[in-house]
Design a protein around this motif. Structure first.
Motif, PDB file in Angstrom:
ATOM      1  N   ILE A   1       0.829  -1.202   0.000  1.00 14.55           N
ATOM      2  CA  ILE A   1       0.000   0.000   0.000  1.00 14.55           C
ATOM      3  C   ILE A   1       0.866   1.256   0.000  1.00 14.55           C
ATOM      4  O   ILE A   1       0.619   2.192  -0.770  1.00 14.55           O
ATOM      5  CB  ILE A   1      -0.969  -0.003   1.208  1.00 14.55           C
ATOM      6  CG1 ILE A   1      -2.029  -1.090   1.018  1.00 14.55           C
ATOM      7  CG2 ILE A   1      -1.610   1.362   1.405  1.00 14.55           C
ATOM      8  CD1 ILE A   1      -2.844  -1.379   2.261  1.00 14.55           C
ATOM      9  N   ILE A   2       1.898   1.267   0.825  1.00 19.22           N
ATOM     10  CA  ILE A   2       2.785   2.439   0.887  1.00 19.22           C
ATOM     11  C   ILE A   2       3.474   2.660  -0.460  1.00 19.22           C
ATOM     12  O   ILE A   2       3.519   3.785  -0.972  1.00 19.22           O
ATOM     13  CB  ILE A   2       3.825   2.288   2.019  1.00 19.22           C
ATOM     14  CG1 ILE A   2       3.131   2.409   3.374  1.00 19.22           C
ATOM     15  CG2 ILE A   2       4.940   3.323   1.894  1.00 19.22           C
ATOM     16  CD1 ILE A   2       4.013   2.046   4.549  1.00 19.22           C
TER      17      ILE A   2
ATOM     18  N   THR B   1       2.484   1.683  -3.401  1.00 15.84           N
ATOM     19  CA  THR B   1       1.484   2.086  -4.386  1.00 15.84           C
ATOM     20  C   THR B   1       1.129   3.563  -4.226  1.00 15.84           C
ATOM     21  O   THR B   1       0.985   4.275  -5.221  1.00 15.84           O
ATOM     22  CB  THR B   1       0.215   1.223  -4.248  1.00 15.84           C
ATOM     23  OG1 THR B   1       0.569  -0.152  -4.430  1.00 15.84           O
ATOM     24  CG2 THR B   1      -0.827   1.606  -5.270  1.00 15.84           C
ATOM     25  N   LEU B   2       1.001   4.022  -3.008  1.00 16.09           N
ATOM     26  CA  LEU B   2       0.681   5.429  -2.781  1.00 16.09           C
ATOM     27  C   LEU B   2       1.830   6.361  -3.154  1.00 16.09           C
ATOM     28  O   LEU B   2       1.599   7.491  -3.579  1.00 16.09           O
ATOM     29  CB  LEU B   2       0.297   5.649  -1.314  1.00 16.09           C
ATOM     30  CG  LEU B   2      -1.012   4.996  -0.868  1.00 16.09           C
ATOM     31  CD1 LEU B   2      -1.196   5.158   0.637  1.00 16.09           C
ATOM     32  CD2 LEU B   2      -2.192   5.563  -1.625  1.00 16.09           C
ATOM     33  N   LEU B   3       3.063   5.897  -2.997  1.00 14.84           N
ATOM     34  CA  LEU B   3       4.224   6.736  -3.313  1.00 14.84           C
ATOM     35  C   LEU B   3       4.491   6.837  -4.814  1.00 14.84           C
ATOM     36  O   LEU B   3       5.045   7.825  -5.284  1.00 14.84           O
ATOM     37  CB  LEU B   3       5.474   6.193  -2.623  1.00 14.84           C
ATOM     38  CG  LEU B   3       5.555   6.377  -1.119  1.00 14.84           C
ATOM     39  CD1 LEU B   3       6.802   5.684  -0.582  1.00 14.84           C
ATOM     40  CD2 LEU B   3       5.568   7.833  -0.744  1.00 14.84           C
ATOM     41  N   LYS B   4       4.105   5.825  -5.536  1.00 19.60           N
ATOM     42  CA  LYS B   4       4.458   5.769  -6.948  1.00 19.60           C
ATOM     43  C   LYS B   4       3.440   6.493  -7.801  1.00 19.60           C
ATOM     44  O   LYS B   4       2.239   6.366  -7.611  1.00 19.60           O
ATOM     45  CB  LYS B   4       4.550   4.314  -7.379  1.00 19.60           C
ATOM     46  CG  LYS B   4       5.149   4.141  -8.730  1.00 19.60           C
ATOM     47  CD  LYS B   4       5.424   2.700  -8.982  1.00 19.60           C
ATOM     48  CE  LYS B   4       5.733   2.547 -10.426  1.00 19.60           C
ATOM     49  NZ  LYS B   4       6.868   1.889 -10.762  1.00 19.60           N
ATOM     50  N   THR B   5       3.925   7.261  -8.762  1.00 24.13           N
ATOM     51  CA  THR B   5       3.037   7.926  -9.697  1.00 24.13           C
ATOM     52  C   THR B   5       2.991   7.129 -10.995  1.00 24.13           C
ATOM     53  O   THR B   5       3.701   6.148 -11.155  1.00 24.13           O
ATOM     54  CB  THR B   5       3.511   9.359  -9.981  1.00 24.13           C
ATOM     55  OG1 THR B   5       4.798   9.287 -10.602  1.00 24.13           O
ATOM     56  CG2 THR B   5       3.583  10.195  -8.728  1.00 24.13           C
ATOM     57  N   SER B   6       2.235   7.571 -11.935  1.00 22.21           N
ATOM     58  CA  SER B   6       2.069   6.819 -13.191  1.00 22.21           C
ATOM     59  C   SER B   6       3.343   6.751 -14.017  1.00 22.21           C
ATOM     60  O   SER B   6       3.534   5.830 -14.799  1.00 22.21           O
ATOM     61  CB  SER B   6       0.941   7.430 -14.013  1.00 22.21           C
ATOM     62  OG  SER B   6       1.247   8.763 -14.340  1.00 22.21           O
TER      63      SER B   6
ATOM     64  N   ASN C   1       6.475  10.543  -5.681  1.00 23.73           N
ATOM     65  CA  ASN C   1       5.891  11.860  -5.389  1.00 23.73           C
ATOM     66  C   ASN C   1       6.823  12.626  -4.481  1.00 23.73           C
ATOM     67  O   ASN C   1       7.435  12.070  -3.612  1.00 23.73           O
ATOM     68  CB  ASN C   1       4.542  11.705  -4.690  1.00 23.73           C
ATOM     69  CG  ASN C   1       3.482  11.164  -5.607  1.00 23.73           C
ATOM     70  OD1 ASN C   1       3.475  11.444  -6.797  1.00 23.73           O
ATOM     71  ND2 ASN C   1       2.588  10.375  -5.053  1.00 23.73           N
TER      72      ASN C   1
END
Length: 93
Positions: A79-80, A82-87, A92
């Motif tokens: 989850i961490i 996934t939240l940190l990664k951008t497209s 970020n």
């Protein structure tokens, strides 16, 4: 056999390490790479040391709790990340 399973798991784990290193080095400036690499190794060693202690305590009480703890830690990490990664693959800021 257990030896074959352990060997496959070790190979899979070792194949992830170079990609992880390359990605991490791309996330920092040239002059920061030595420090980032040192911190990565330090945190990996610290994590392994702490994991042995926590794992042995949990295994002593219950293997079911150990596996639930491991699964929860894996999900939190996913989850961490996934939240940190951008497209575009850059963290970020």
């Amino acid at each position: 056999s257990l030896l074959c399973v352990t060997s496959v798991m070790g190979a899979a784990n070792s194949s992830f390490i170079p990609a992880n290193r390359i990605w991490l080095m791309k996330q920092c400036e040239e002059d920061q790479r030595a420090r980032v690499n040192s911190l990565r190794f330090m945190m990996a060693n610290l994590g392994m040391g702490i994991a042995v202690v926590i794992g042995s305590i949990l295994a002593k009480s219950s293997y079911q709790i150990l596996f639930m703890f491991n699964g929860t830690a894996f999900l939190i990490s996913a989850i961490i990340l996934t939240l940190l990664k951008t497209s575009n693959g850059v963290l970020n800021e």
